[in-house]
Every structure is written in structure tokens, then in C-alpha cells.
Design a protein around this motif. Structure first.
Motif, PDB file in Angstrom:
ATOM      1  N   PRO A 178       0.818  -1.219   0.000  1.00 41.56           N
ATOM      2  CA  PRO A 178       0.000   0.000   0.000  1.00 41.56           C
ATOM      3  C   PRO A 178       0.852   1.270   0.000  1.00 41.56           C
ATOM      4  N   ARG A 227      -3.801   0.727  -5.581  1.00 40.61           N
ATOM      5  CA  ARG A 227      -4.871  -0.240  -5.377  1.00 40.61           C
ATOM      6  C   ARG A 227      -4.743  -0.923  -4.004  1.00 40.61           C
ATOM      7  N   ALA A 228      -3.494  -1.258  -3.615  1.00 38.70           N
ATOM      8  CA  ALA A 228      -3.287  -1.960  -2.336  1.00 38.70           C
ATOM      9  C   ALA A 228      -3.734  -1.105  -1.157  1.00 38.70           C
ATOM     10  N   ARG A 239      -6.107   1.218  -1.202  1.00 36.13           N
ATOM     11  CA  ARG A 239      -7.574   1.271  -1.208  1.00 36.13           C
ATOM     12  C   ARG A 239      -8.161  -0.030  -0.639  1.00 36.13           C
ATOM     13  N   GLU A 240      -7.517  -1.160  -0.971  1.00 36.83           N
ATOM     14  CA  GLU A 240      -7.985  -2.431  -0.426  1.00 36.83           C
ATOM     15  C   GLU A 240      -7.748  -2.488   1.079  1.00 36.83           C
ATOM     16  N   LEU A 241      -6.662  -1.864   1.517  1.00 39.97           N
ATOM     17  CA  LEU A 241      -6.362  -1.844   2.944  1.00 39.97           C
ATOM     18  C   LEU A 241      -7.457  -1.139   3.735  1.00 39.97           C
ATOM     19  N   GLY A 258     -10.534  -0.605   2.427  1.00 40.31           N
ATOM     20  CA  GLY A 258     -11.844  -1.119   2.028  1.00 40.31           C
ATOM     21  C   GLY A 258     -12.665  -0.106   1.265  1.00 40.31           C
ATOM     22  N   ASP A 268     -13.335   1.982  -2.684  1.00 42.42           N
ATOM     23  CA  ASP A 268     -13.229   1.693  -4.113  1.00 42.42           C
ATOM     24  C   ASP A 268     -12.356   2.683  -4.855  1.00 42.42           C
ATOM     25  N   HIS A 270     -10.670  -0.063   9.154  1.00 43.61           N
ATOM     26  CA  HIS A 270     -11.220  -0.498   7.867  1.00 43.61           C
ATOM     27  C   HIS A 270     -12.645   0.039   7.730  1.00 43.61           C
ATOM     28  N   SER A 271     -13.088   0.181   6.480  1.00 42.21           N
ATOM     29  CA  SER A 271     -14.435   0.730   6.233  1.00 42.21           C
ATOM     30  C   SER A 271     -15.521  -0.111   6.889  1.00 42.21           C
TER      31      SER A 271
END
Length: 746
Positions: free
Chosen positions: A28, A46-47, A49-51, A53, A55, A134-135
Motif C-alpha cells: 500500500p 490499489r493496495a 484502497r484495499e487496505l 476497504g 473503491d 477499515h471501512s
């Protein structure tokens, strides 16, 4: 680990976006822009954003908006800091007060433990702990590395933030483990090394682990001996040093004059910083140590750049050594390197390593002391062999290896009366002080009953009953043989009984016969009636009494070992008992896996007594401990033998014996063996020790004693020496029947 080039962090963004290789990285990343405080997110990969949660990139939001907090503890003050680009460099106040600090400029940005990882690198920059949400509401902790980006004059400051896991090295992503995980991993490796008996240079391996873990250039271990001495192995000191062992005006001082001495006496148990090029005064421990350290660095090809950190290694009762680290000149901020720059986790590891090594050294010292005590006890109980008229006897004992120098095996030769000789060989389980003590008890019990002149079976029975009552905690086996000379002279009767022990072997006319009668259980277990067996021995017969160490191997059964001993014994030609013993040891016990006790009893053949001019029926063999009292004992043996063998002139023999024994005590590495043979007009005196270096002719010492021994032997005897096993044999032919001039030296 390799440190990434500085410009790597300058090319992570393109017009407000992350470069493609960063966008596709599994690690990230987020780009912050600082037009106002606090800075806001400008771009992310991208990493990241995934961390979180989400988009899409949360542009324009601050870390506070995203519920991300960056914090760490100040190494010097202990304050908890939170990151903020506009804050002062250092927080003020103490305790748990919250302060802020700013990110260093690119010139200061350096993270020593960066390393190449696939298509990206771990950034250079400051390392923080990041709390994030996290979201979905789950909470976690990661590591954040923050590095500033170069900007044009007047442009807004930007930072790139890289997030790494706190769970250590991730094989899927190739993350570099953070400080806490590296510290735990290092401590685990070091503990494993210290517990591995097969490791030959554990301290050298530990040094390499610490060099890879700490932000230092070199690590070495110095153990207390005659001062601090560099070591790569665990070698126990004779004893810890105490303050009274040192004579110095700085023992109770501030340590400014002699800081190394302060470490040695235990006044400085925390890490001590020694500035680069510390100019120690002459005749101080610090000066001696620094000179030694320079020599060590020369050997290692190392040149120090900055200060030293010295951490005392503490034992139970004093300082046993020190861990020495050569540090870089500056820390990650470009400031002079200090002890806190090692980092909190590294300091914890350093303290733990010093304690564990101190415990290991203490245990090694206690282990060595116990084994020396047990060895002395055991050697004191092994007999100095009596002279047995009419028999050729050879005895031997050795532990399995130098690390386990004590065992429960023993032998004894008992001169019961003029016609009766007792032979005992036994084995107590174990290789420690308790085994040696149990062996001593059994030996004393057996001796006392053997001198009652009862049968072999009665001796075992009585030992059985007494041991059962004493509750000796170790299992033991033994064989007792009672040799009695017949009236016709030259032949002997052997009566023997066994208690769980391997059978003796009779070698007669090229055939090896197992004397496997009269068996029974181990000593002290369910005392019961014992039986004995009798066999008549003829001239030329050889009887072997032995313990299982002579034949036992992990890759074969005990029966196979006995069979190999039988087969080899059938190949040995007619020879003296000592030659028998040496041949057996060379063939079967070159690398024994257990203690070895061996007794060879040979009935001499009168027709063979002229072999090499030696009367084998009139010979003597004994083993003496390597201490000064053995010199007088050996001289008295010669006097007694000359009296028994009707040798009227003993002066030369006494002097030669004294010199050879004294040389063996001074230079022979422990106990020595004495053999004496009657050659008619001469005595052949042989002294065998474990030092392979032969006697050296000297001119003597004009200002002190010593150096004349070989000259005396030169004048009184024909003599020489030859290598034997790991040591040597020194022999001398000395006239004893008539006075004559000194022989020529050969």
C-alpha cells in the motif's frame, strides 16, 4: 540489507498520480499533499484502497478523516509522538505527554533496513506505527514509512507513505519485517544457537545475526580471561572477576578515566558509549582493551566509522565479558550516533542476549567444574597397579570423549595374598558426578569383600545385598575374577562371576572363547544366590575383561560387537599384555561411543621371556596422577622392585626414574603410565604420557631451577623416546647389577 537509492522516492508520482509500478505494487502507498495542515491525500494505489476497504482514492481527505493515526515513542525522552508536518523537531515535557515532530528533509531521509523487494523498494524515511480503521469497522496496526518528495521552489510539499505489516516478513509480498519482528526473530535464532551442543562457534554466528538486526557495522564478543579477550566460542572463565581483583583509582570513580573497568566491576551494566578514537590513559583496562580491539579489527579487515557501544555480560556472581558493537558515525537523522539510536526493540534484544550468554557461560563453568571434580574423584579411585609376580597385566580406562570426561566404568586389580589376585571390571550408568560417586561406592564395597578371600560368587552376593540396602540410584554391572596360582607355578586357576556384565574372553592357541557361564542380573536388583565358574589357565593364555564401550556402536547390536572382538582376538600374535591392549584399542576403540575400561591378563610363557631381552614374568606397570607427589611414589616403586628383584645398585635407577616422572608431571597433560622390565643387568623404565612432544635437551637455567633433567638421564642411562597414540613413550636402560661408568648416549 541493501539501502535503496535516494532518488527512488522522488519518482513515485506523475502529475499527481502514482507511477504505474507503484500503482500495481502489492504494498500500500499513498501520496500526501501539504498545501494546508494537515496534509491531504492526493493519490493512492490499489493496495492502499484495499487496505481501507474503499473503491477509489479518498482525495482531499486527511489521515484524521480516514481514521489513520501515526505515532511512535521518542527514543530519548520516552514521549509519545504523533506525526504532523508543521510541528517542532522535538516534543517537550516528559512522561506520556503527546508531542509532534516533522518529517526530515530528503538529505536526512534514511532508513538503514531498506531492501530490494520485487518491483519496488522499502522507502527511506522515518518509521511510524499506524493505527487505522477499515471501512467495515475492523481495526488494525501497521507500520508506515514516510519519505518527503523533492519539489520545485514555491510548490507544495509532498510525502509518500508506504504501509508495511507488523506481522513480519510476508512471503507473498516480500515485505521487510519491522523492528519488533526482526528483534524477536533474532532472539529466537540466538536462543537456538546457544542450546545447540554441536555449534562450534556460536558467538561468531550470534555476531552475524546482531549485525543484520541492529543498525551497527560490527559486533564482537569479548570474554573475561586475562582481561577482555575476543572469542567466537563459549569458553567458561575460571571464575567471575570481582571488584577486589582490580587495582585502579577509577574502580569506584565516575568511569571517565577507565570506562571499561567500570563495566568489568559491574558498575555499568547498561550499554556504555565510547566515542570514536577514545584516548584512554596508559595502564588502564580501557587502553589494553582498545589495543586488543585494534588487533581484532585488523584480522577481520574492519575499519570503524563511529563510536563503540559496550554491553556487560553478567553472570550469577560477576561480569563474565562484554558485547562490543561498532556503530555508524551518525543516526538516521544525521546526528551523532548515541545508544538510543539502536532502537527500543534492539536494546531489549541486546539486554536479553547478554543475560542468556551470561547464563550459558555460568552453566559451562559449573559443568566444567563438576566434571573436573568428578574426574579427580574417579582418577583417585582407579588403582595404581600392584606388581603381580608371575602375571603380565595391562589396564586401561578412558572416557568416550573430552566433553564427557567422567563415566561410571572402572577396573581394579587386587593383590589379595601372595597366590591370589582379584580382577574387577564394572560399569555404572551415566557420565556425571553421581555416576562417579556410585562407582566409588561399588569399588570400595567390592574391595572389602574380595579381601575376605571368599569365592567370586560370594563376593557378588555380598555386594548385591549391601547395594540393595544402600539404595544406590544408578544401575550397575560388574564381573569379578579371582586368579589363584597353582602349586606347580606357571599355571593359574580363574574363578569368575558376572552380574549383568559382558563375558570375559579367553584367548588360547589362536581361539577366542567366551566365558559366558556364571551370569546373573544387575547389581542390587532383587538380590539372589549367585554362581561362579572356574577354568584353568595355561602359559600363553590371555583373558580380556572389558566394558561395553570397547565394542558398542549405534549401527550394530552388542552381540555383533562381541563377535568382532572374538574374531580380532584370534588374529593377535603372541605378545605382551600391553601390546595386546594397544592392538585392541587401535582396532576397536579408535572412536568409542562410550567409556572404555579394559584389563588384559596374560600368563607368561617361560620360553618367551627372552623376547627382546625382557623377563616378562618380572615386569611392572602402574598409572600415576599428574601431580608432584607422583614423582616420589614412582621413585619408591623402583626402590622396592630393585629390592624384590635382587638388584643391588639402585642409585642410577632412582635418579632416572625421578627425572622421567618429573618431566611427565610438568609436561605430560595429566596422568602418566610407568612400565618397568627386568633385563638382567639393566632395568628398562618406560614412562608414557599424553604430550606428543619429546624431551628437549637444554643447558639448564643459570638463575633458577630446571633444565638439567635430560643431561642427568644422558649421563646415567641409554635412553630414547618414540610417539605412541596421542602422546609418547620415553624409555631408559639403567644398569642395576654392578657399578660401571656412565653409558654412551644413543
Amino acid at each position: 540489507m541493501g539501502v535503496p537509492p535516494q532518488d527512488r522516492t522522488m519518482n513515485v508520482h506523475i502529475s499527481g498520480e502514482l507511477a504505474p509500478e507503484i500503482e500495481d505494487s502489492p504494498v500500500p502507498y499513498v501520496l500526501l499533499k501539504g498545501e494546508f495542515s494537515p496534509p491531504v491525500v492526493e493519490a493512492s494505489n490499489r493496495a492502499f484502497r484495499e487496505l481501507l476497504g474503499v473503491d477509489s482514492t479518498p482525495s482531499g481527505q486527511t489521515f484524521n478523516d480516514l481514521k489513520i493515526t501515526l505515532r511512535r515513542q521518542d527514543k530519548r525522552t520516552g514521549n509519545i509522538e504523533t506525526w504532523g508536518p508543521q510541528a517542532s523537531r522535538r516534543g517537550s515535557g516528559g512522561g506520556s505527554a503527546v508531542s509532534t515532530r516533522h518529517i526530515p528533509s530528503p538529505a536526512e531521509a534514511l532508513w538503514r533496513h531498506g531492501e530490494e523487494v520485487r518491483s519496488h523498494q522499502v522507502l527511506r524515511g522515518e518509521v511510524w506505527t499506524a493505527d487505522l480503521v477499515h471501512s467495515e469497522g475492523s481495526w488494525g496496526i501497521v507500520q508506515a514509512v514516510i519519505a518527503p518528495l523533492a519539489t520545485s521552489p514555491g510548490a507544495s510539499q509532498r510525502w509518500v507513505v508506504q504501509f508495511l505489516p507488523l506481522t513480519g516478513f510476508d512471503e507473498a509480498f516480500g515485505y521487510a519485517a519491522p523492528a519488533a519482528e526482526r528483534a524477536l526473530d533474532a532472539l529466537s535464532q540466538i536462543s537456538e544457537l546457544l542450546s545447540a551442543e554441536s555449534q562450534t562457534s556460536p558467538l561468531a554466528e550470534i555476531s552475524r545475526i546482531l549485525e543484520a538486526t541492529f543498525p551497527v557495522d560490527w559486533v564482537g564478543f569479548f570474554l573475561e580471561g586475562k582481561g577482555l579477550e575476543y572469542s567466537e566460542t563459549i569458553r567458561p572463565p575460571a571464575r567471575p572477576r570481582h571488584r577486589g581483583d582490580y587495582r585502579s583509582r577509577d574502580v569506584d570513580g565516575s568511569g571517565a578515566v577507565d570506562p571499561v573497568l567500570q563495566v568489568l566491576v559491574g558498575k555499568r551494566i547498561d550499554p556504555v558509549l565510547l566515542p570514536c578514537g577514545f584516548d584512554a590513559e596508559e595502564s588502564t583496562r580501557t587502553r589494553a582493551f582498545m589495543d586488543h580491539l585494534d588487533d581484532v579489527w585488523d584480522v577481520h579487515g574492519f575499519t570503524p566509522r563511529g563510536p563503540l557501544i559496550i554491553q556487560a555480560i553478567l553472570g550469577r556472581s560477576g561480569v563474565l565479558g562484554a558485547i562490543v558493537m561498532a556503530c555508524p558515525e551518525t543516526n538516521e537523522l544525521g546526528e551523532p550516533f548515541e545508544v538510543p539510536d539502536l532502537g527500543t526493540e534492539s536494546l531489549k534484544v541486546l539486554s536479553a542476549v547478554s543475560r542468556r550468554i551470561g547464563t550459558t557461560l555460568d552453566n559451562a563453568r559449573l559443568y566444567k567444574h563438576e566434571h573436573e571434580l568428578a574426574e579427580a574423584l574417579q582418577q583417585s579411585m582407579l588403582p595404581t597397579q600392584v606388581d603381580v609376580a608371575g602375571l603380565d597385566v595391562w589396564t586401561y580406562y578412558a572416557p568416550s570423549n573430552e566433553h564427557a570426561r567422567v563415566g561410571g566404568d572402572w577396573y581394579d586389580i587386587l593383590y589379595v595374598d601372595e597366590q591370589t589376585v582379584g580382577v574387577v571390571v564394572g560399569d555404572v550408568v551415566g557420565h556425571d558426578l553421581e555416576a562417579a560417586a556410585a562407582m566409588g561406592q561399588l569399588r570400595s564395597i567390592t574391595r572389602s569383600y574380595a579381601f575376605d578371600r571368599v569365592s567370586a560368587s560370594k563376593v557378588i552376593e555380598r555386594v548385591d545385598r549391601l547395594v540393595d540396602g544402600l539404595d544406590i540410584p544408578r544401575q550397575a554391572s560388574m564381573v569379578y575374577g579371582r586368579l589363584r596360582e597353582s602349586k606347580s607355578r606357571g599355571t593359574w586357576q580363574l574363578e569368575y562371576a558376572r552380574a549383568g556384565h559382558l563375558p570375559p574372553i579367553l584367548v588360547r592357541d589362536g581361539e577366542a572363547i567366551l566365558l559366558d557361564d556364571a551370569g546373573g542380573g544387575l547389581i542390587g536388583f532383587l538380590p539372589r544366590p549367585r554362581s561362579s565358574a572356574t577354568i584353568r589357565l595355561r602359559p600363553g593364555d590371555v583373558v580380556l575383561f572389558y566394558t561395553d564401550g570397547l565394542i558398542e556402536r549405534r549401527d550394530r547390536s552388542m552381540q555383533a560387537g562381541v563377535k568382532e572382538l572374538q574374531e580380532f582376538a584370534q588374529t593377535v600374535p603372541q605378545c605382551a599384555a600391553d601390546q595386546w591392549g594397544e592392538l585392541l584399542l587401535r582396532a576397536l576403540a579408535d572412536a568409542p561411543e562410550d567409556d572404555v575400561a579394559l584389563v588384559v591378563v596374560r600368563i607368561p610363557v617361560r620360553d618367551e621371556l627372552s623376547v627382546q631381552g625382557m623377563d616378562l614374568a618380572r615386569s611392572y606397570r602402574a598409572t600415576f596422577p599428574g601431580d608432584p607427589s607422583s614423582v616420589a611414589r614412582a621413585r619408591h616403586v623402583i626402590m622396592r622392585l630393585c629390592d624384590e628383584w635382587d638388584k643391588p645398585h639402585t642409585t642410577f635407577a632412582e635418579l632416572v626414574m625421578s627425572e622421567l616422572a618429573a618431566n611427565a608431571v610438568l609436561h605430560g597433560y595429566g596422568q602418566f603410565a610407568l612400565r618397568v622390565y627386568d633385563l638382567g643387568e639393566d632395568l628398562r623404565i618406560e614412562v608414557e604420557d599424553q604430550n606428543p612432544i619429546g624431551p628437549i635437551r637444554m643447558d639448564g637455567h643459570g638463575d633458577r631451577y630446571g633444565g638439567y633433567g635430560v643431561k642427568i638421564v644422558d649421563r646415567l642411562a641409554n635412553w630414547g623416546w618414540s610417539p605412541k597414540g596421542a602422546g609418547k613413550v620415553v624409555w631408559a636402560h639403567v644398569p642395576v647389577t654392578q657399578e660401571r661408568g656412565a653409558p654412551e648416549v644413543r
